[in-house]
Enzyme design. Sequence first.
Site, PDB file in Angstrom:
ATOM      1  N   ALA A 136       0.800  -1.230   0.000  1.00 25.43           N
ATOM      2  CA  ALA A 136       0.000   0.000   0.000  1.00 25.43           C
ATOM      3  C   ALA A 136       0.839   1.290   0.000  1.00 25.43           C
ATOM      4  O   ALA A 136       0.643   2.148  -0.872  1.00 25.43           O
ATOM      5  CB  ALA A 136      -0.968  -0.040   1.182  1.00 25.43           C
TER       6      ALA A 136
ATOM      7  N   ASP B 168      -3.716  -2.773   4.207  1.00 25.75           N
ATOM      8  CA  ASP B 168      -3.973  -1.972   3.009  1.00 25.75           C
ATOM      9  C   ASP B 168      -4.968  -0.859   3.276  1.00 25.75           C
ATOM     10  O   ASP B 168      -4.984   0.151   2.586  1.00 25.75           O
ATOM     11  CB  ASP B 168      -4.451  -2.860   1.861  1.00 25.75           C
TER      12      ASP B 168
HETATM   13  O1  MRU Z   1      -1.278  -7.239  -3.215  1.00 23.05           O
HETATM   14  P1  MRU Z   1      -0.131  -6.585  -2.514  1.00 23.05           P
HETATM   15  O2  MRU Z   1       1.148  -7.332  -2.649  1.00 23.05           O
HETATM   16  O3  MRU Z   1      -0.010  -5.124  -2.864  1.00 23.05           O
HETATM   17  O4  MRU Z   1      -0.552  -6.656  -0.981  1.00 23.05           O
HETATM   18  C1  MRU Z   1       0.287  -6.092  -0.028  1.00 23.05           C
HETATM   19  C2  MRU Z   1      -0.201  -6.333   1.355  1.00 23.05           C
HETATM   20  O5  MRU Z   1      -1.227  -6.916   1.581  1.00 23.05           O
HETATM   21  C3  MRU Z   1       0.600  -5.739   2.447  1.00 23.05           C
HETATM   22  O6  MRU Z   1       0.421  -6.479   3.611  1.00 23.05           O
HETATM   23  C4  MRU Z   1       0.108  -4.323   2.718  1.00 23.05           C
HETATM   24  O7  MRU Z   1       0.092  -3.537   1.561  1.00 23.05           O
HETATM   25  C5  MRU Z   1       0.881  -3.674   3.756  1.00 23.05           C
HETATM   26  S1  MRU Z   1       2.390  -3.077   3.077  1.00 23.05           S
HETATM   27  C6  MRU Z   1       3.393  -2.443   4.075  1.00 23.05           C
END
Ligand code: MRU
Length: 361
Positions: free
Chosen positions: A59, A242
């Site tokens: 995110a 997210d």
């Molecule tokens: O689909 P992604 O790889 O973007 O998902 C990322 C996550 O779910 C992370 O846990 C989240 O963005 C936290 S990042 C510090």
Amino acid sequence: MARAPEDASTREPYQPVAWRDGRLWLLDQTLLPAETRYIPLDTTEDAAEAITTMRVRGAPAIGVTAAYALAVAARTAPSGVAAAVEEAARRLGATRPTAVNLRWALDRVAARVAAAGSDEAARDVTLAEARAIHEEQHDADARMAELGAALFPEGSSVLTLCNTGPLATAGGGTALGVIVEAWRGGRLAEVLACETRPRLQGARLTAWELQQHDVPFRLIVEGAAASLMAAGRVDAVVTGADRVAANGDTANKIGTYMLAVLARHHGIPFYIVAPVSTLDPHTPDGASIPIEERDDGEVLRPGGADLAAPGARALNPAFDVTPAELIDAIVTEQGVLRAPYGPSIAAAIAAASPVGVEAAP
Ligand code: MRU
């Protein structure tokens, strides 16, 4: 290892997002760990494609990339910069719906552009704001690492999901930043990283990042979490987020909710680590969080290998929502938040906002 073009706002041994000589560069995460290749993003469409296909993901890193992408749009518009930035923000904002940092970063830059008096001023403030967002992420991550590491008693075994390190934030990481800090402080006995189906962010990216930071770990399949908890092999679960709704319900990588239920069943603390930019006062609860559904090919053909029975169909929600009551604490740069989350989240947002300035709409 190939290194990113130098950028003043990056302090990690590798740089997922970098701005240099007027160009936006990205470490292509779809190629990791086999290859560390940086690609330039010269247009809004380049950036939108990179976010959609997860060349950059996580995110906060998505938000940082989108902010710089607006700087690209501003600098390549010969005139009418405000309109060009608005159009680019519309395109980028549609790429990934769950990660609220994307909307937050776009709105923050757009607000500065709207207040700029000329095209030249608009170009300047766009890049300045993108840089500020990037810098602030480093600072927030450092503070969260410090606060989060203190939650683990010495000798803890921690379990995590997905990838939440520097690759995911363009700073020092959220949950993974906490894990690295706790390891360095001698608090951890074991790190268990879930491989994270279907895109394998755990097996590919978290494993790679832990290696870069010299933190020993073991990969597990998500299905092993329950029996490892039952066997006393897990003392805490820690993940990123997210989007955290105003009441504390939290969207994160698919499988997070399962881990939170298991943790509660086994009497194990479950922690979220997320910067204030991931707290969304405009989304009242988990049911209101849009959940991204991705292509079923990610499940049917993991890594491009045609493994499923011909004709099989799949469901592929990329995120799930963990109810606030399953979360023992949310670590932010403004402090470790506890239930009731409504007031503690509102206070953290208020503490992070400059006086008289409302949180992003
Ligand atoms: O689909 P992604 O790889 O973007 O998902 C990322 C996550 O779910 C992370 O846990 C989240 O963005 C936290 S990042 C510090």
